[in-house]
Scaffold this motif. Sequence first.
Motif, PDB file in Angstrom:
ATOM      1  N   UNK A 105     -93.950  23.810 107.864  1.00  0.00           N
ATOM      2  CA  UNK A 105     -94.645  24.036 109.129  1.00  0.00           C
ATOM      3  C   UNK A 105     -96.020  23.374 109.124  1.00  0.00           C
ATOM      4  N   UNK A 106     -96.621  23.218 107.959  1.00  0.00           N
ATOM      5  CA  UNK A 106     -97.905  22.527 107.890  1.00  0.00           C
ATOM      6  C   UNK A 106     -97.752  21.058 108.257  1.00  0.00           C
ATOM      7  N   UNK A 107     -96.622  20.453 107.897  1.00  0.00           N
ATOM      8  CA  UNK A 107     -96.376  19.053 108.264  1.00  0.00           C
ATOM      9  C   UNK A 107     -96.345  18.869 109.777  1.00  0.00           C
ATOM     10  N   UNK A 241    -104.518  27.732 105.728  1.00  0.00           N
ATOM     11  CA  UNK A 241    -105.388  26.682 105.205  1.00  0.00           C
ATOM     12  C   UNK A 241    -104.652  25.349 105.162  1.00  0.00           C
ATOM     13  N   UNK A 242    -103.392  25.373 104.723  1.00  0.00           N
ATOM     14  CA  UNK A 242    -102.584  24.156 104.723  1.00  0.00           C
ATOM     15  C   UNK A 242    -102.438  23.592 106.132  1.00  0.00           C
ATOM     16  N   UNK A 243    -102.204  24.463 107.086  1.00  0.00           N
ATOM     17  CA  UNK A 243    -102.059  24.020 108.467  1.00  0.00           C
ATOM     18  C   UNK A 243    -103.357  23.394 108.981  1.00  0.00           C
ATOM     19  N   UNK A 248    -106.698  18.700 110.404  1.00  0.00           N
ATOM     20  CA  UNK A 248    -107.899  17.892 110.182  1.00  0.00           C
ATOM     21  C   UNK A 248    -107.525  16.448 109.844  1.00  0.00           C
ATOM     22  N   UNK A 249    -106.484  16.267 109.037  1.00  0.00           N
ATOM     23  CA  UNK A 249    -106.041  14.917 108.687  1.00  0.00           C
ATOM     24  C   UNK A 249    -105.555  14.159 109.920  1.00  0.00           C
ATOM     25  N   UNK A 275     -90.499  14.725 110.309  1.00  0.00           N
ATOM     26  CA  UNK A 275     -89.249  14.561 109.558  1.00  0.00           C
ATOM     27  C   UNK A 275     -89.412  15.079 108.130  1.00  0.00           C
ATOM     28  N   UNK A 276     -90.546  14.789 107.504  1.00  0.00           N
ATOM     29  CA  UNK A 276     -90.805  15.305 106.159  1.00  0.00           C
ATOM     30  C   UNK A 276     -90.832  16.836 106.162  1.00  0.00           C
ATOM     31  N   UNK A 277     -91.407  17.416 107.218  1.00  0.00           N
ATOM     32  CA  UNK A 277     -91.401  18.863 107.339  1.00  0.00           C
ATOM     33  C   UNK A 277     -89.991  19.420 107.444  1.00  0.00           C
ATOM     34  N   UNK A 278     -89.131  18.731 108.208  1.00  0.00           N
ATOM     35  CA  UNK A 278     -87.741  19.173 108.349  1.00  0.00           C
ATOM     36  C   UNK A 278     -86.992  19.044 107.030  1.00  0.00           C
TER      37      UNK A 278
END
Length: 308
Positions: A105-107, A241-243, A248-249, A275-278
């Motif tokens: 979900x962060x991706x 924090x990851x999200x 921010x990126x 796609x990486x998140x999936x």
Amino acid sequence: MCPSSQSKPQHSAGSYKFAAYFLCGIEAASMVFELLWITIVYKRFPLLKAAQIAKKAARRESRQDHPTNVSYSSTRPKVMMALENSLTDWKEFIQHPIFLSSVSISCLYFTVLSFDGTMLSYLKSDAYSDAFIAGMRGLNVVAGLAGTLAMPLLERRLGLVRAGNWSIWSEVICLVPVVISFYVGAPVGERAPAWNAALLFGGMILSRIGLWAFDLCQLKELQMALATHPRRNSITALQFSLQNIADMLKYVLTMILSRPSQFKIAALTSFVSVVLGALTYLAYVRRERGHILHHDLADILPLLKKRR
């Protein structure tokens, strides 16, 4: 000619200024409202206060059981102690089974393919009117609300983990025409043809259904995975924090690719991140269920089965 030609930009600038002040006022009022209700909820539910008391009592018992460490730790800077606690939480979070779901979900936060300020700036450069953009944003919200309604239906039919899998991959599929619209028939600085706009806005709107449904699935997975964890609040905060780091990126990416002609590169990068998140979520599905797909067609497509 001169006064009349300057009156419209002044009116437009005044409208934007009023909108900025109005939105700032709403945010300030919302902050006061949220703080007020946080206090009310904390006082109304003694269980929340009891959890904090139990946590402090556990810390005191830990210090009493290790008196030598107390005298040593008291001389260390508080910053170092906080850093060590944070590193311990991160280590435990990474080793927890929910970590892959949190990464997935962060991706999704590392994306410009949403109706936020970055996308709106690009759409304005493509000569879309404010009224048209506002209408598309309204449809975007409606689609998101449809996703919240679809999530419990998917969960009942598929189960929570598989419902999340279907949701995130539906978002990926819906974003394919969006990415295509940036590379085919999209003149920079000019209004795109109708079919191109249909790919862009239609795909964006439909992708919100999967996004919002997956967001609810993942949040429920997180809550269930950490329901009995003694530091569930700290671990939950690490996911957020990851999200925030991914979000921010995204702004760093748009600072590098700041020209409208480069927005398609940011869009493609965002799609790759989704796609990486999936794919990461597929790894989570395999860890939780032991497999990704069933061998029986009826199990692969449970939505087609008749309920008894």
